[in-house]
Design a protein around this motif. Structure first.
Motif, PDB file in Angstrom:
ATOM      1  N   PHE A 233     101.244  20.939 135.354  1.00 13.73           N
ATOM      2  CA  PHE A 233     102.382  21.565 134.683  1.00 13.73           C
ATOM      3  C   PHE A 233     101.979  22.632 133.666  1.00 13.73           C
ATOM      4  O   PHE A 233     102.835  23.254 133.064  1.00 13.73           O
ATOM      5  N   HIS A 234     100.666  22.796 133.434  1.00 12.67           N
ATOM      6  CA  HIS A 234     100.270  23.847 132.487  1.00 12.67           C
ATOM      7  C   HIS A 234      99.000  24.603 132.891  1.00 12.67           C
ATOM      8  O   HIS A 234      98.714  25.654 132.339  1.00 12.67           O
ATOM      9  N   HIS A 235      98.224  24.093 133.833  1.00 12.78           N
ATOM     10  CA  HIS A 235      96.986  24.767 134.229  1.00 12.78           C
ATOM     11  C   HIS A 235      97.326  25.957 135.142  1.00 12.78           C
ATOM     12  O   HIS A 235      98.005  25.771 136.164  1.00 12.78           O
ATOM     13  N   PRO A 236      96.850  27.171 134.788  1.00 14.14           N
ATOM     14  CA  PRO A 236      97.203  28.371 135.578  1.00 14.14           C
ATOM     15  C   PRO A 236      96.851  28.263 137.062  1.00 14.14           C
ATOM     16  O   PRO A 236      97.466  28.950 137.879  1.00 14.14           O
ATOM     17  N   ALA A 237      95.901  27.400 137.422  1.00 18.98           N
ATOM     18  CA  ALA A 237      95.554  27.247 138.842  1.00 18.98           C
ATOM     19  C   ALA A 237      96.746  26.730 139.648  1.00 18.98           C
ATOM     20  O   ALA A 237      96.771  26.863 140.877  1.00 18.98           O
ATOM     21  N   HIS A 238      97.735  26.139 138.964  1.00 12.62           N
ATOM     22  CA  HIS A 238      98.912  25.602 139.661  1.00 12.62           C
ATOM     23  C   HIS A 238     100.103  26.546 139.630  1.00 12.62           C
ATOM     24  O   HIS A 238     101.204  26.155 140.018  1.00 12.62           O
ATOM     25  N   ARG A 239      99.895  27.794 139.164  1.00 10.93           N
ATOM     26  CA  ARG A 239     101.060  28.643 138.918  1.00 10.93           C
ATOM     27  C   ARG A 239     101.909  28.892 140.168  1.00 10.93           C
ATOM     28  O   ARG A 239     103.116  29.065 140.063  1.00 10.93           O
ATOM     29  N   ALA A 240     101.280  28.851 141.349  1.00  9.48           N
ATOM     30  CA  ALA A 240     102.047  29.072 142.589  1.00  9.48           C
ATOM     31  C   ALA A 240     103.083  27.966 142.813  1.00  9.48           C
ATOM     32  O   ALA A 240     104.065  28.163 143.518  1.00  9.48           O
ATOM     33  N   GLU A 241     102.861  26.794 142.200  1.00 11.11           N
ATOM     34  CA  GLU A 241     103.775  25.662 142.399  1.00 11.11           C
ATOM     35  C   GLU A 241     104.895  25.610 141.366  1.00 11.11           C
ATOM     36  O   GLU A 241     105.793  24.768 141.458  1.00 11.11           O
ATOM     37  N   TRP A 242     104.823  26.502 140.356  1.00 11.76           N
ATOM     38  CA  TRP A 242     105.761  26.378 139.235  1.00 11.76           C
ATOM     39  C   TRP A 242     107.184  26.791 139.560  1.00 11.76           C
ATOM     40  O   TRP A 242     108.079  26.574 138.756  1.00 11.76           O
ATOM     41  N   SER A 243     107.398  27.417 140.725  1.00 14.63           N
ATOM     42  CA  SER A 243     108.774  27.783 141.064  1.00 14.63           C
ATOM     43  C   SER A 243     109.433  26.703 141.920  1.00 14.63           C
ATOM     44  O   SER A 243     110.596  26.813 142.284  1.00 14.63           O
ATOM     45  N   GLU A 244     108.681  25.637 142.210  1.00 12.64           N
ATOM     46  CA  GLU A 244     109.254  24.555 143.021  1.00 12.64           C
ATOM     47  C   GLU A 244     110.420  23.892 142.285  1.00 12.64           C
ATOM     48  O   GLU A 244     110.338  23.669 141.084  1.00 12.64           O
ATOM     49  N   PRO A 245     111.478  23.550 143.028  1.00 11.72           N
ATOM     50  CA  PRO A 245     112.582  22.844 142.363  1.00 11.72           C
ATOM     51  C   PRO A 245     112.128  21.449 141.951  1.00 11.72           C
ATOM     52  O   PRO A 245     111.216  20.880 142.563  1.00 11.72           O
ATOM     53  N   GLY A 246     112.715  20.932 140.889  1.00 12.70           N
ATOM     54  CA  GLY A 246     112.403  19.569 140.463  1.00 12.70           C
ATOM     55  C   GLY A 246     111.165  19.454 139.600  1.00 12.70           C
ATOM     56  O   GLY A 246     110.711  18.350 139.299  1.00 12.70           O
TER      57      GLY A 246
ATOM     58  N   ALA B 114     103.854  33.116 132.921  1.00 13.29           N
ATOM     59  CA  ALA B 114     103.558  33.406 134.334  1.00 13.29           C
ATOM     60  C   ALA B 114     104.735  34.087 135.015  1.00 13.29           C
ATOM     61  O   ALA B 114     104.552  34.942 135.880  1.00 13.29           O
ATOM     62  N   ARG B 115     105.950  33.701 134.614  1.00 14.32           N
ATOM     63  CA  ARG B 115     107.157  34.236 135.239  1.00 14.32           C
ATOM     64  C   ARG B 115     107.452  35.653 134.735  1.00 14.32           C
ATOM     65  O   ARG B 115     107.800  36.535 135.501  1.00 14.32           O
ATOM     66  N   GLU B 116     107.303  35.846 133.419  1.00  9.24           N
ATOM     67  CA  GLU B 116     107.701  37.132 132.826  1.00  9.24           C
ATOM     68  C   GLU B 116     106.757  38.270 133.179  1.00  9.24           C
ATOM     69  O   GLU B 116     107.164  39.417 133.286  1.00  9.24           O
ATOM     70  N   ASP B 117     105.474  37.965 133.318  1.00 12.35           N
ATOM     71  CA  ASP B 117     104.504  39.031 133.616  1.00 12.35           C
ATOM     72  C   ASP B 117     103.391  38.438 134.475  1.00 12.35           C
ATOM     73  O   ASP B 117     102.274  38.208 134.002  1.00 12.35           O
ATOM     74  N   PRO B 118     103.718  38.165 135.766  1.00 13.95           N
ATOM     75  CA  PRO B 118     102.782  37.448 136.643  1.00 13.95           C
ATOM     76  C   PRO B 118     101.422  38.132 136.756  1.00 13.95           C
ATOM     77  O   PRO B 118     100.388  37.470 136.796  1.00 13.95           O
ATOM     78  N   GLU B 119     101.429  39.468 136.786  1.00 23.63           N
ATOM     79  CA  GLU B 119     100.177  40.190 136.961  1.00 23.63           C
ATOM     80  C   GLU B 119      99.275  40.020 135.739  1.00 23.63           C
ATOM     81  O   GLU B 119      98.090  39.726 135.855  1.00 23.63           O
ATOM     82  N   LEU B 120      99.868  40.193 134.554  1.00 16.31           N
ATOM     83  CA  LEU B 120      99.085  40.029 133.330  1.00 16.31           C
ATOM     84  C   LEU B 120      98.583  38.586 133.225  1.00 16.31           C
ATOM     85  O   LEU B 120      97.446  38.338 132.835  1.00 16.31           O
ATOM     86  N   PHE B 121      99.444  37.639 133.610  1.00 13.21           N
ATOM     87  CA  PHE B 121      99.058  36.227 133.550  1.00 13.21           C
ATOM     88  C   PHE B 121      97.853  35.972 134.450  1.00 13.21           C
ATOM     89  O   PHE B 121      96.891  35.314 134.056  1.00 13.21           O
ATOM     90  N   ALA B 122      97.911  36.523 135.663  1.00 16.45           N
ATOM     91  CA  ALA B 122      96.798  36.359 136.609  1.00 16.45           C
ATOM     92  C   ALA B 122      95.534  37.020 136.049  1.00 16.45           C
ATOM     93  O   ALA B 122      94.435  36.465 136.150  1.00 16.45           O
ATOM     94  N   ASN B 123      95.697  38.198 135.439  1.00 16.92           N
ATOM     95  CA  ASN B 123      94.553  38.894 134.847  1.00 16.92           C
ATOM     96  C   ASN B 123      93.917  38.085 133.717  1.00 16.92           C
ATOM     97  O   ASN B 123      92.695  37.948 133.647  1.00 16.92           O
ATOM     98  N   PHE B 124      94.768  37.559 132.843  1.00 14.47           N
ATOM     99  CA  PHE B 124      94.254  36.770 131.715  1.00 14.47           C
ATOM    100  C   PHE B 124      93.566  35.510 132.223  1.00 14.47           C
ATOM    101  O   PHE B 124      92.545  35.088 131.696  1.00 14.47           O
ATOM    102  N   HIS B 125      94.151  34.901 133.259  1.00 13.34           N
ATOM    103  CA  HIS B 125      93.562  33.687 133.821  1.00 13.34           C
ATOM    104  C   HIS B 125      92.152  33.991 134.357  1.00 13.34           C
ATOM    105  O   HIS B 125      91.204  33.252 134.117  1.00 13.34           O
ATOM    106  N   GLN B 126      92.042  35.125 135.056  1.00 11.35           N
ATOM    107  CA  GLN B 126      90.756  35.551 135.606  1.00 11.35           C
ATOM    108  C   GLN B 126      89.753  35.799 134.471  1.00 11.35           C
ATOM    109  O   GLN B 126      88.588  35.414 134.545  1.00 11.35           O
ATOM    110  N   LEU B 127      90.235  36.440 133.418  1.00  9.29           N
ATOM    111  CA  LEU B 127      89.404  36.744 132.253  1.00  9.29           C
ATOM    112  C   LEU B 127      88.912  35.457 131.593  1.00  9.29           C
ATOM    113  O   LEU B 127      87.740  35.324 131.237  1.00  9.29           O
TER     114      LEU B 127
END
Lengths: 198, 198
Positions: B163-176, B99-112
């Motif tokens: 911690f692994h479901h793409p629906a939570h990707r917006a929360e993955w940059s949270e500290p802790g 998700a971090r390295e290629d957010p757009e592709l990650f979002a596309n794959f998730h949609q797919l």
């Protein structure tokens, strides 16, 4: 029709919710809210300093509708394990009912909450805090053994995200969801019952 | 440039991924994929009967990149608790890195993946199955006590969705986030260690 001398924050929030339902969070404006109330937008700004402040107040009230009824469960006199089960089932049930009964409004509110980060963070702390109260009571009663009820409360909330976090709403119509929730909660409660091996 | 006699399913999938990256899942067509390969769209259809079949194959291959490396962890000789911790940290780490390295592709794959329901359901079963293997080994070794490793595997996967479901990707940059994952996993492992009170 409207009595402008009695323009309360509550009436503004009612109107803002209705506007939000009609236009969605991207298009709704403070002027729409003022129009719906038959007042000037200045009257609205006397209660809410900015569009962001109004948006946050709407999100806050919406989230409080979820968290406030749970206080009673969190502070009931049932054994802690039973309380935890009921609290988590009610949180999940409330969210799923809201999403089912008015999917569009639910999606709108979710979108609104997402841009009001502080409001959501506070809501999650309130919920985790209620769970911590149950855990601490369980520890006091000899039911649970955990070193830090605050950490456990936060972990319980996060471990059940699939069943109450709006990001999962597309999965909530899957069959067997209640069984899945029961299995996760049973495992978590067993975890609280365990004496840490540290 | 391209050697049409050697048009393999693998080459088509490579091209489809590239097309998906460029146009997104809504706009990408089989004709785009054929053009990228310098072949007719008939040649693509000889390998994939429909656009849906190609889409599912792309989603499947993407998800296998997550699940396949985890087999080694699931079947290692470490104690089951340690294996569980490593398996869940790797699943979460892989998703977060993608998700971090290629957010757009990650979002596309998730949609797919979301429109390829059967593919996702199968992927989740594969992951839950790997977790069940670890749990069953832990039971055999006397580390864990659970009545149904399959149910426990499914519960472990769902309880760590944040911690692994793409629906939570917006929360993955949270500290802790790593501390949060560690707290959830510790509670779940304690749950496996508990003897059920039924």
């Amino acid at each position: 029709m409207s009595d402008t001398t009695a323009l309360s924050a509550g009436r503004i929030l009612d109107a803002a919710e209705e506007v939000l339902r009609r236009y969605g969070p991207a298009k709704a404006t403070v002027l729409d809210v003022a129009r719906a109330l038959g007042v000037s937008h200045g009257s609205v700004y006397r209660h809410f300093a900015s569009k962001a402040a109004l948006r946050e107040a709407v999100a806050e009230r919406w989230l409080a509708r979820v968290s406030t009824p749970l206080v009673e469960v969190a502070t009931s006199t049932e054994p802690a394990a039973q309380r935890l089960r009921r609290w988590l089932a009610e949180l999940s049930g409330t969210k799923r009912r809201m999403a089912r009964e008015d999917p569009e409004l639910f999606a709108n509110f979710h979108q609104l909450a997402e841009v009001s980060e502080g409001v959501v963070a506070n809501h999650l702390e309130v919920l985790a805090g209620q769970l911590s109260v149950i855990v601490a009571d369980g520890v006091a009663a000899g039911e649970f053994t955990v070193s830090d009820p605050a950490v456990a409360g936060r972990a319980l909330l996060q471990a059940t995200a699939r069943f109450h976090h709006p990001a999962h709403r597309a999965e909530w119509s899957e069959p067997g969801l209640d069984d899945d929730l029961a299995a996760v909660v049973a495992l978590l409660i067993d975890g609280l019952r365990t004496r840490p091996t540290g």
